[in-house]
Design an enzyme around this catalytic site. Structure first.
Site, short mmCIF file in Angstrom:
data_model
loop_
_atom_site.label_atom_id
_atom_site.label_comp_id
_atom_site.label_asym_id
_atom_site.label_seq_id
_atom_site.Cartn_x
_atom_site.Cartn_y
_atom_site.Cartn_z
N ASP A 102 0.87 -1.18 0.00
CA ASP A 102 0.00 0.00 0.00
C ASP A 102 0.90 1.23 0.00
O ASP A 102 1.59 1.51 0.98
CB ASP A 102 -0.88 -0.01 1.25
CG ASP A 102 -2.20 0.70 1.05
OD1 ASP A 102 -2.20 1.73 0.35
OD2 ASP A 102 -3.21 0.24 1.60
N GLU A 271 -6.55 3.84 -5.80
CA GLU A 271 -7.76 4.14 -5.05
C GLU A 271 -8.33 5.45 -5.57
O GLU A 271 -7.73 6.52 -5.40
CB GLU A 271 -7.47 4.26 -3.56
CG GLU A 271 -8.76 4.45 -2.76
CD GLU A 271 -8.54 4.83 -1.31
OE1 GLU A 271 -9.47 4.64 -0.50
OE2 GLU A 271 -7.45 5.32 -0.97
N HIS A 333 -10.87 -2.29 4.37
CA HIS A 333 -10.62 -1.82 5.74
C HIS A 333 -11.35 -0.51 6.03
O HIS A 333 -11.38 -0.09 7.19
CB HIS A 333 -9.12 -1.62 5.95
CG HIS A 333 -8.53 -0.57 5.07
ND1 HIS A 333 -8.44 -0.70 3.70
CD2 HIS A 333 -8.01 0.65 5.36
CE1 HIS A 333 -7.90 0.39 3.20
NE2 HIS A 333 -7.62 1.23 4.17
#
Length: 527
Positions: A102, A271, A333
């Site tokens: 990430d 994202e 998450h």
């Protein structure tokens, strides 16, 4: 690690997200770590996925649990060290899996040495590595921008008399990607991990990384009302999705593609929360591609009914450029768990939907067990977003609770009380129990993932929506001479549906009835 069906691995494969704090604790501190992930890799491999995406494991003060990075080229001691990371990476590759990290490019921690230097004075060589502006005429913030976590997106620094920008917490100052030296340093950080052997990155809030010149006020959102996040009082017209960000994404892609010659193609997943037309631009062009997969969260954001999903799927498919490959997500998450949103029966239908739509699916840890609602007592809340804006239901702790592995103390996750509560039904809803139950959610996921591997029509085939009765979402997948159909009953009532053929999978126990879909039933069949 060969490519299947003449498609790159990231098109035919499946990604499994691990939230490292909550996967497996190996050292008895109540928090998961890299050695714990390595210990549980056989579970991931047995699922039948192709890649693991790790939420951040870099050094961090943990103001936002790793999304405030203090060093982009190291591992936080909470999770281990670089040697532990190298062991995990080798173990992942030994199982034929890939590992994605990430990457957090929009902001660092305020404890990153770059920001410490930048904050030391206006004449700092790194002052322009972050976004500093003089106060407005009234002495207040430079504009009206709102942090995603509530409050002004600007923090005043009395020592220098300027404000710095933070799209999230004040401990997460935004980086200035218009500065060539900063951009070079961040690309070097990506290169560091590529050189170490990682297979790609999920890039956090990619559409945030460049802001409009002049920093004009964002327009007011006329549809905002109290009770939803404060950020949405404004439309983020000038603080996100700027044209210059696409050029940076193309540079990141060129860097990733430069490592593809090693025989293990590297992937970039961005994202990006945007409407379809703007979302599709993040693929770039065939001549100048950007991210391989701009994350698609529409299965999380839309109402769970057949008519809505059919319209959404059709519009998303129509929006994709010819060179763009779709992708789907039902949990993360940051989002409420799918079983908490739609109930366990429909969560089984959602699993079949996720794993049979055209495109790359991303699974989130624990969804393969059907973990549902987990109430977090007020004294156990850890999420800074919830702590800053309580009472409006945006807390993310409920999706970050530890994995339940077995019936031993603390569900086999740790030898001490975990950092967040376990799901309340962990003594029966755990990996060991579901492995022993052929009808469990875990075994359904394993079966569906095995079908994706065995059936090119499901992995990479063409997609066509089919007419169906109200409450049913139906579609066809076709590859070469293979034709498969999927029928999903998104209701709690039986529905007549004219189907016949060989059933490859059902979300229910028992024999399916031709011409009928039982309540909450999903079928994959060969007509």
């Amino acid at each position: 690690m060969s490519e299947r069906h003449d498609h790159p691995w990231w098109e035919s494969g499946t990604v499994y997200q691990i939230y490292p704090r909550s996967f497996q604790d190996s050292d008895g501190d109540g928090v998961g770590d890299l050695a714990g992930i390595e210990r549980r890799l056989d579970h991931v491999a047995a699922l039948g996925v192709d890649a693991i995406w790790l939420s951040p494991v870099f050094p961090s003060p943990m103001a936002d649990f790793g999304y405030d990075v203090a060093d982009y080229c190291a591992i936080d001691a909470l999770f281990g060290d670089l040697a532990a990371f190298d062991r995990l990476l080798a173990a992942v590759h030994a199982r034929g899996l890939r590992l994605l990290l990430d990457f957090v490019p929009n902001h660092s921690s305020d404890q990153h040495p770059w920001f410490v230097d930048s904050r030391s004075g206006r004449d700092s060589p790194k002052r322009d590595w972050y976004i500093w502006r003089d106060p407005a005429a009234d002495g207040g913030p430079p504009n009206n921008w709102i942090s995603d976590f509530g409050g002004s997106a600007w923090e005043y620094d009395p020592a220098s008399g300027q404000y710095y920008l933070h799209a999230f917490l004040r401990q997460q100052p935004d980086l200035n990607w218009r500065n060539p030296a900063l951009k070079a340093a961040m690309l070097d950080a990506m290169r560091f991990w590529f050189d170490r052997g990682v297979d790609g990155f999920r890039i956090d809030v990619l559409w945030h990384i460049v802001k409009a010149d002049g920093f004009p006020d964002n327009p007011v959102n006329p549809y905002w009302r109290p009770g939803i996040t404060e950020r949405d009082r404004l439309i983020q017209q000038h603080s996100t999705d700027q044209p210059e960000a696409h050029a940076i994404a193309a540079e990141m892609r060129a860097l990733a593609d430069a490592y593809g010659a090693e025989g293990r193609g590297r992937v970039l997943i961005g994202e990006i929360f945007l409407p379809n037309d703007r979302h599709a631009r993040w693929y770039g062009t065939p001549e100048r591609p950007q991210v391989h997969l701009p994350f698609n969260f529409q299965l999380i954001e839309n109402a769970w009914d057949a008519a809505t999903l059919r319209t959404m799927v059709a519009a998303y498919e129509a929006s994709l450029p010819a060179h763009g490959w779709p992708n789907w997500v039902i949990g993360s998450h940051d989002a409420p768990r799918i079983a908490a949103r739609v109930g366990e029966a429909q969560a089984r239908v959602a699993a079949m939907l996720l794993l049979t739509l055209r495109g790359t699916p991303t699974l989130y840890q624990g969804d393969e067990l059907g973990i549902g609602t987990v109430d977090i007592p007020p004294d156990r809340v850890r999420d800074p977003q919830e702590l800053r804006q309580p009472g409006i239901g945006i807390g993310r702790d409920r999706s970050r609770t530890p994995m339940p592995w077995d019936t031993s103390p603390f569900a086999g996750f740790s030898t001490v009380e975990p950092w967040l509560p376990l799901n309340p039904d962990w003594p029966t809803r755990n990996v060991a129990a579901q492995k022993a139950d052929p009808g469990s959610m875990l075994m359904l996921y394993r079966h569906l993932l095995a079908l994706r591997r065995a059936r090119p029509a499901l992995a990479v085939g063409n997609f066509r929506l089919l007419d169906a009765a109200d409450g049913v979402l139906a579609y066809e997948r076709r590859h070469g001479g293979e034709v498969l159909r999927v029928a999903l009953n998104l209701t709690a009532r039986a529905i007549t549906f004219d189907w016949v053929g060989d059933v490859l999978a059902s979300t229910l126990d028992g024999a399916p009835e031709p011409g009928m879909l039982y309540a909450n039933e999903g079928l994959i069949f060969k007509p």
